[in-house]
Design a protein around this motif. Structure first.
Motif, PDB file in Angstrom:
ATOM      1  N   SER A  11      -1.432  -1.913  -9.233  1.00 46.09           N
ATOM      2  CA  SER A  11      -2.731  -1.922  -8.567  1.00 46.09           C
ATOM      3  C   SER A  11      -3.469  -3.242  -8.784  1.00 46.09           C
TER       4      SER A  11
ATOM      5  N   ARG B  89      -6.378   6.706  -8.669  1.00 45.97           N
ATOM      6  CA  ARG B  89      -7.225   5.951  -9.595  1.00 45.97           C
ATOM      7  C   ARG B  89      -8.373   6.817 -10.115  1.00 45.97           C
TER       8      ARG B  89
ATOM      9  N   ASP C  99       2.519   6.215  -7.243  1.00 44.56           N
ATOM     10  CA  ASP C  99       1.539   7.169  -7.780  1.00 44.56           C
ATOM     11  C   ASP C  99       2.042   8.602  -7.682  1.00 44.56           C
TER      12      ASP C  99
ATOM     13  N   GLU D 259       0.823  -1.216   0.000  1.00 47.42           N
ATOM     14  CA  GLU D 259       0.000   0.000   0.000  1.00 47.42           C
ATOM     15  C   GLU D 259       0.858   1.268   0.000  1.00 47.42           C
TER      16      GLU D 259
ATOM     17  N   ASN E 210      -3.908   6.212  -3.023  1.00 47.54           N
ATOM     18  CA  ASN E 210      -3.988   5.309  -4.164  1.00 47.54           C
ATOM     19  C   ASN E 210      -5.364   5.379  -4.829  1.00 47.54           C
TER      20      ASN E 210
ATOM     21  N   MET F 190       2.591   1.470  -3.440  1.00 43.46           N
ATOM     22  CA  MET F 190       1.741   2.023  -4.499  1.00 43.46           C
ATOM     23  C   MET F 190       1.560   3.521  -4.343  1.00 43.46           C
TER      24      MET F 190
ATOM     25  N   GLN G  84       1.237   2.047 -12.944  1.00 43.67           N
ATOM     26  CA  GLN G  84       0.408   2.114 -11.742  1.00 43.67           C
ATOM     27  C   GLN G  84      -0.734   1.112 -11.798  1.00 43.67           C
TER      28      GLN G  84
ATOM     29  N   LYS H 272     -12.315  -0.761  -6.774  1.00 44.04           N
ATOM     30  CA  LYS H 272     -11.250   0.062  -7.362  1.00 44.04           C
ATOM     31  C   LYS H 272     -10.693  -0.563  -8.642  1.00 44.04           C
ATOM     32  N   CYS H 273     -10.581  -1.870  -8.673  1.00 44.81           N
ATOM     33  CA  CYS H 273     -10.085  -2.540  -9.879  1.00 44.81           C
ATOM     34  C   CYS H 273     -11.144  -2.587 -10.978  1.00 44.81           C
TER      35      CYS H 273
END
Length: 507
Positions: A338, A185, A97, A90, A181, A93, A334, A385-386
């Protein structure tokens, strides 16, 4: 008549910009954005981002080590290693970012400026772009991020905190990496969604043109004599179409009326046989007049401005595809990290949730899995999120491919040879305008990837559960063997003890 230009892209993401600047995600000048709503590179902004990276990383490590106990526990080296890797992915990432935002800051400014130029071109062709919906999307996504982060952090704090003090509030620092993160996104989703929206308005405009043509064609086929003033005219009809009755006045009639000769004296007029044939030019002129009359009488005549409109749409399509490639270049790595984190985190959370439900010991690094509500919220949050990123990329790619379909549908409604030639020529160019979003080329961000990730998570869960069952069965067999051994050896030990005691008592 040009359409009115709506709010720009930057005006629609003001809330996102200010939130990102406050958290140190983007390195742009606040003064320039507040006064002129433009993105400008700022040295102070870059320093603020670097300072945020260091402070967030150190604070996260201290809070995690204090409240989760990283490096401790007796659950096994492999389990601890996997837990530490997932936990520290976490902040990793987060750093990726924020550093990527610094590296690609000029590229992002270029993308926004190119999108504004596209909006001006489309507005000149009466294709307005409304960014109001994008503003609502940004607000909704930010609210969802705040709600999920607050619920997860508070629930974990209340459930696992041993004491409530001012120092214990340090636990809330652990929410910053995941929140940053998520906001990064959102920037990716906003840029891709803005490209998709411009594809959509172009396709919708061509669909409206085709609908107007179909409506007019139905009118003329019914042979309804409608005067010009009786037809409701909007801007699309005024700039493209001309009215049938108005054009009929300028059409050369194919059959000329015969000239009448009077016979006042009652004499017989001798008629000479036809000696001279019509010239070839007059015959061609009459045929051309008949063709123009019939062609116009069947439908309406389309102006050349429609050809220019199709050419501009084709060029705009190419420009949007190039902008999409630039956005994919900025966020490609990224997205790869992710997706990898989402796969590993969801798989681990599901597995240890299974262990908790089956009354097995759960490592302290994954103690959140012992609470069903926390596990469900966390899995859903990571999955959303994905899925949102993949879904928006897939819809944008699909929308770009539909432009050629709408263009050919419009050509069918126009039904003119020249327009067919224009559309066929532009279709070849559209085939070369391929827009695709990928994670560093490893896989495409579309629904097939979502299906593959879901299948992989399911497969790994089955494998992990099978290994767990085998370990439990082996441990059960070992316990049973130990009990049998103890049962067999106990009488022998008692007999030996009794014999030894008797020998000692009676030497």
């Amino acid at each position: 008549m040009a359409a009115k230009v709506g709010s720009s892209l930057l005006e629609s993401v003001k809330v996102l910009f200010y939130s990102s600047s406050f958290l140190g995600i983007i390195p742009y000048s606040l003064r320039a954005f507040y006064s002129r709503t433009v993105l400008r590179v700022s040295i102070l902004g870059n320093l603020w981002v670097l300072l945020s990276i260091v402070s967030y990383s150190v604070s996260y490590h201290l809070a995690t080590d204090a409240y989760v106990g990283v490096g401790g526990g007796g659950q096994g080296t492999l389990t601890n290693a996997i837990g530490i890797f997932i936990i520290y992915m976490e902040p990793l990432m987060m750093c990726i970012d924020m550093l990527a935002a610094m590296i690609n800051q000029n590229r992002l400014i270029e993308c926004v400026e190119r999108l504004d130029k596209v909006d001006l071109k489309l507005a000149g062709e009466n294709i307005p772009v409304d960014n109001g919906r994008l503003r609502r999307y940004v607000v909704i996504l930010l609210v969802l991020v705040f709600v999920f982060e607050s619920v997860l952090t508070t629930y974990n704090f209340v459930e696992f905190s041993e004491e409530y003090s001012l120092l214990s509030l340090m636990w809330f620092i652990t929410t910053f990496p995941t929140a940053i993160n998520s906001i990064s996104r959102i920037w990716f989703v906003v840029l891709v969604q803005s490209i998709r929206h411009r594809f959509h308005v172009m396709n919708k405009h061509m669909d409206e043109l085709a609908g107007l043509l179909e409506e007019h064609n139905d009118r003329w086929e019914d042979e309804l004599e409608i005067e010009k003033n009786d037809i409701p005219m909007n801007y699309l009809e005024k700039e493209i179409f001309t009215i049938r009755n108005h054009k009929r006045l300028n059409v050369v009639q194919p059959v000329m009326p015969a000239k009448l000769y009077g016979n006042q004296q009652g004499k017989i007029i001798s008629v000479k046989p036809f000696e001279k044939r019509l010239s070839e030019e007059k015959v061609l002129a009459q045929k051309r007049a008949v063709f123009d009359f019939l062609a116009f009488d069947k439908y309406m005549k389309v102006d050349e401005k429609l050809d220019k409109k199709m050419i501009l749409i084709c060029r705009t399509h190419d420009e949007l595809c190039e902008i999409g490639k630039s956005v994919n270049y900025m966020f490609s790595f990224q997205m790869l990290v992710s997706m990898a984190h989402g796969f590993m985190a969801i798989t681990a959370q599901f597995y240890f949730l299974y262990c908790a439900l089956s009354k097995q010991e759960v490592p302290i690094l994954f103690r959140s899995a012992t609470v069903l509500q926390i596990s469900i919220i966390q899995i859903f949050y990571i999955a959303v999120k994905c899925v949102i990123c993949i879904y928006v990329c897939w819809k944008t790619k699909t929308e770009s491919q539909r432009t050629g379909v709408f263009m050919h549908h419009l050509a069918n409604m126009v039904d003119e040879t020249h327009f067919y030639q224009i559309v066929n020529h532009l279709s070849l160019k559209l085939l070369n305008h391929q827009l695709n979003f990928s994670a560093c080329g490893f896989f495409d961000l579309d629904m097939t990837t979502l299906y593959a990730i879901t299948g992989a998570i399911t497969s790994y869960l089955i494998i992990l559960i099978q290994f767990n069952l085998a370990a439990l069965q082996k441990a059960g067999n070992a316990t049973e063997a130990a009990n049998v051994t103890a049962t067999t050896v106990a009488p022998l030990l008692n007999l030996s003890t009794t014999a030894l005691s008797t020998y000692v008592a009676n030497p």
